[in-house]
Design an enzyme around this catalytic site. Sequence first.
Site, PDB file in Angstrom:
ATOM      1  N   ASN A  35       0.861  -1.188   0.000  1.00  0.00           N
ATOM      2  CA  ASN A  35       0.000   0.000   0.000  1.00  0.00           C
ATOM      3  C   ASN A  35       0.894   1.234   0.000  1.00  0.00           C
ATOM      4  O   ASN A  35       1.384   1.665   1.040  1.00  0.00           O
ATOM      5  CB  ASN A  35      -0.920  -0.005   1.222  1.00  0.00           C
ATOM      6  CG  ASN A  35      -1.937   1.117   1.190  1.00  0.00           C
ATOM      7  OD1 ASN A  35      -1.741   2.133   0.530  1.00  0.00           O
ATOM      8  ND2 ASN A  35      -3.032   0.930   1.907  1.00  0.00           N
ATOM      9  N   LYS A  36       1.113   1.813  -1.196  1.00  0.00           N
ATOM     10  CA  LYS A  36       2.071   2.906  -1.328  1.00  0.00           C
ATOM     11  C   LYS A  36       1.566   4.204  -0.712  1.00  0.00           C
ATOM     12  O   LYS A  36       2.371   5.073  -0.374  1.00  0.00           O
ATOM     13  CB  LYS A  36       2.411   3.111  -2.803  1.00  0.00           C
ATOM     14  CG  LYS A  36       3.093   1.904  -3.433  1.00  0.00           C
ATOM     15  CD  LYS A  36       3.304   2.081  -4.918  1.00  0.00           C
ATOM     16  CE  LYS A  36       3.934   0.828  -5.530  1.00  0.00           C
ATOM     17  NZ  LYS A  36       4.096   0.924  -6.989  1.00  0.00           N
ATOM     18  N   CYS A  37       0.270   4.354  -0.588  1.00  0.00           N
ATOM     19  CA  CYS A  37      -0.269   5.577   0.018  1.00  0.00           C
ATOM     20  C   CYS A  37       0.036   5.620   1.516  1.00  0.00           C
ATOM     21  O   CYS A  37       0.255   6.694   2.084  1.00  0.00           O
ATOM     22  CB  CYS A  37      -1.770   5.666  -0.213  1.00  0.00           C
ATOM     23  SG  CYS A  37      -2.209   5.904  -1.954  1.00  0.00           S
ATOM     24  N   ASN A  38       0.031   4.450   2.142  1.00  0.00           N
ATOM     25  CA  ASN A  38       0.302   4.372   3.585  1.00  0.00           C
ATOM     26  C   ASN A  38       1.679   3.808   3.894  1.00  0.00           C
ATOM     27  O   ASN A  38       2.021   3.616   5.067  1.00  0.00           O
ATOM     28  CB  ASN A  38      -0.763   3.507   4.271  1.00  0.00           C
ATOM     29  CG  ASN A  38      -2.141   4.121   4.191  1.00  0.00           C
ATOM     30  OD1 ASN A  38      -2.276   5.340   4.241  1.00  0.00           O
ATOM     31  ND2 ASN A  38      -3.161   3.295   4.047  1.00  0.00           N
ATOM     32  N   ASN A  39       2.465   3.493   2.824  1.00  0.00           N
ATOM     33  CA  ASN A  39       3.799   2.889   3.008  1.00  0.00           C
ATOM     34  C   ASN A  39       3.717   1.632   3.870  1.00  0.00           C
ATOM     35  O   ASN A  39       4.542   1.396   4.753  1.00  0.00           O
ATOM     36  CB  ASN A  39       4.770   3.891   3.644  1.00  0.00           C
ATOM     37  CG  ASN A  39       5.038   5.085   2.751  1.00  0.00           C
ATOM     38  OD1 ASN A  39       5.000   4.977   1.531  1.00  0.00           O
ATOM     39  ND2 ASN A  39       5.287   6.234   3.355  1.00  0.00           N
TER      40      ASN A  39
END
Length: 706
Positions: free
Chosen positions: A664-668
Amino acid sequence: MNENKPGASQNLTCVFCRKNDDCPNKYGEKKTNEKWNLTVHYYCLLMSSGIWQRGKEEEGVYGFLIEDIRKEVNRASKLKCCICKKTGASIGCVAPRCKRSYHFPCGLQRECIFQFTGNFASFCWNHRPVQIITSNNYRDSLPCTICLEFIEPIPTYSILRSPCCKNAWFHRDCLQVQAINAGVFFFRCTICNNSDIFQKEMLRMGIHIPEKDASWELEENAYQDLLQRYEHCDVRRCRCKEGRDYNAPDSKWEIKRCQCCGSSGTHLACSSLRSWEQNWECLECRGILYNSEDFQKAKKHTLPNTNNVGITDCLLEESSPKLPRQSPGAQHKDLLRQGSKFRRDISTIIMELGFQIKKKTKRLWINKANIWSSALDGFRNQNFNPSYTIEIAYVNENDSFGREHPGSKQEFLSLLMQHLENSPIFEGSLSKNLSLNSQALKENLYYEAGKILAISLVHGGPSPGFFSKTLFNCLVYGPENTQPILDDVSDFDVAQMVIRVNTATTVADLNSVVNECYNYLELIGCLRLITSISDKYMLAKDILGYHVIKRVQEPFESFKQGLKTLGVLEKIQTYPEAFCSIFCHKPETLSAEILSDLFTVRTLSDPQALGFWNSYLQAVEGGKSTITMEDILIFATGCSSIPPAGFKPTPSIECLHMDFPIGNKCNNCLALPITSTYQEFQENMDFAIRNTLRIEKEESSHYIGH
C-alpha cells in the site's frame, strides 16, 4: 581506560614530559590508566617518534598498547632533551642528519612544529616549515580575523596567513583554540569559508584539527529554539478578540510571520493582508530594507498613501508597548545581517523547509502514461501554490468512466525525478550538466525543472543524486568561480579536441590542433595566438569554460530561478556541504539491516511470518533471489531509495492470512503473507513483487519513451 577524577590530574605527571599540567589546548587531553599507574598527555604520546598505534581505539591508551608505551618510555629515558637537558626526550626532528630530541612542552616553548597528520612528523626550530610570502604589500598592521587584535602581517611561528585569502592573518594560539572547538567538519577560513586548502595548510604548520564534531553541535538541544514557530501578533492594536496568541489557519486570524526575520508576527486582519501569500515585514526589518541602497531597485509592494491611512494601516507602526515580543532570540536579526553559516544535517534542513507547507491541500490529477506533461499542467495551474499540501490522484485518459485512484505523493515525486534525470535538458552519463535545448528554452522547461526539483525536496521527494560537481558549484558559488573538468563534456568531438590540446607536446602540435579547429574556436571566442606550449592550458580552460558554462548561461539562469521556489536555492547556498551529499551522490545502497530498521512492525503480527521476513531480507541481500532491496522498497512505498527527509507515514509491515504480499504505497504499508514454510513465503514474495513491478513498468513505458 579510566577518566581522571576532578582535581586528581594536578598530582599526576605525564610519563613522557614529566609535567603535571592539565592543559588540553596545549598538551592534549590528560589520561590516566589506574590499572597500570600510567598517565600521559595525548600530544606527548601521539608525537613520540618510536611508537605506533597497534590496537583499537578502546585498547590501552587511545589505541596505543601499554607494553608499547612502556618500551617508548624506556627508549626516551636514554635520550636527553636538547632544550631542558633532562632525559625522557621521546620526540625527534625528522630532518635528515638532525639529531635534536626534546619533550613536547619543551618543543612548544622553543617554537618547534608538530604535524598532526600523516606520519605525525616533528620539526625543530631550524628545520620547521615556514610560510613564504613572495611580496609584502602590507605597510600597516592588520587584525587577527579571530580575536581582532592588530598584528604585524609578517609570517612567523606565532603569526600565520590563510592560504586561500591573502588578507587573512591569525595568531597561532587563536587558530588552535578555534580548531579544537570547531573540529574537522567546521574548521575553515574565516573569510572565504574554504575548508580543504585551509585545513591542509594549517596541518602543515602544526595546527591540530581533532576529528570530532564542533563543540556547539554537541550541546544538547542547542538549536531547539530554531524549530519553534513564532505565533504572536505584535502590531500596536491587535483586533482579535481571542487574543494576540490566537492562530486560526486559513482564516483572517492566521498569524503571518515577518518574511525577513521570522521573529515577529501579525494576524492577517490586523495588518490588512488579503491573503497569506502577501509579503509582510516587521517594523525593524522594514527599516533595514527601506533604508538600504538597493531598495529603489527592488520590486516591493507599495506602502499605503499617507492621505488615505486608516486605522488598520497605523497598526504596522510599532509593536505593543504593553506586551514585549516573545522572540526565540534577539540574535535572529543579527544573523539575518551577517548571513552566518553552519554545517547542518540535510534531513534537519529539509524538515525546516517543510514548515512552509500548509494544511490546505491541492489535488493533482496525474496520468501515469504521461506523468511529465500532467505534472507540468498541475504545477502551471494558476491555482497551484507550492506551499499547499499535495494530494495525488491517478487517472487514465482511456477510462471512459473517468475514474480516479488515490496515489502516493512520494511515488509521484520519485517518478518525476527519474524523468528529470533522463530528460533532454540534462546531458552526461552519471554526473550531469545542463544541456542547450532550444525547444526546452522556448517552453520554459529549465525554469519548470528547477521549480519541480525544489518542490520535490520540500515535499519529501527523493534525492536527485545526478548533478555534476561543476553544476552544483555553479549554483552555490556562481559560474564565474567554477572551473569545469573534462568529465563534464558529453560531446565526443569537443572532448577529443580538449584531449588533443592537453596532450600536445610541441608548439607545432598545438598550432596544428588550433588550425584544424579554427572555425569552431573562432565561433566560440576561444581562438588565441600560440607562442609557447604552456598556452595549451589556458586554451583547454577556455574551451571547457565555454562548452560547459557559457554555452548554457541562459538555461542555467532559468533553472536557477526555478530552484528559488520555497527558498530552496538560498538553503543550498547556505549549507552547500549538506546539499552536495544529495545532489551529487546517489543514496546509500540498501541493506537487509536498513530495511529491517526502516519498517516498523504493527501489533498482533505473526511471529513466524516476521521471522520469514527477516530471513527473506538476508536472502535478497545475499543474491539468493531475483528480487533486489530496491524492488522491495518500490513495492511498498513507490520509492527506490529513502528520501532525505524520510518517509511520511513511517513504513510499516503487518501479517495477513493471504497467499501473496500487498504493498500500500499511500500508507507505506507492506502486508506479508502468512505461510506454513519459508520456501513458500519466498516464492510468493518473489512472484508478487516481480510481476507487480513488471506490470507497472510496462504501463509507464510510454512515459519513459518520451
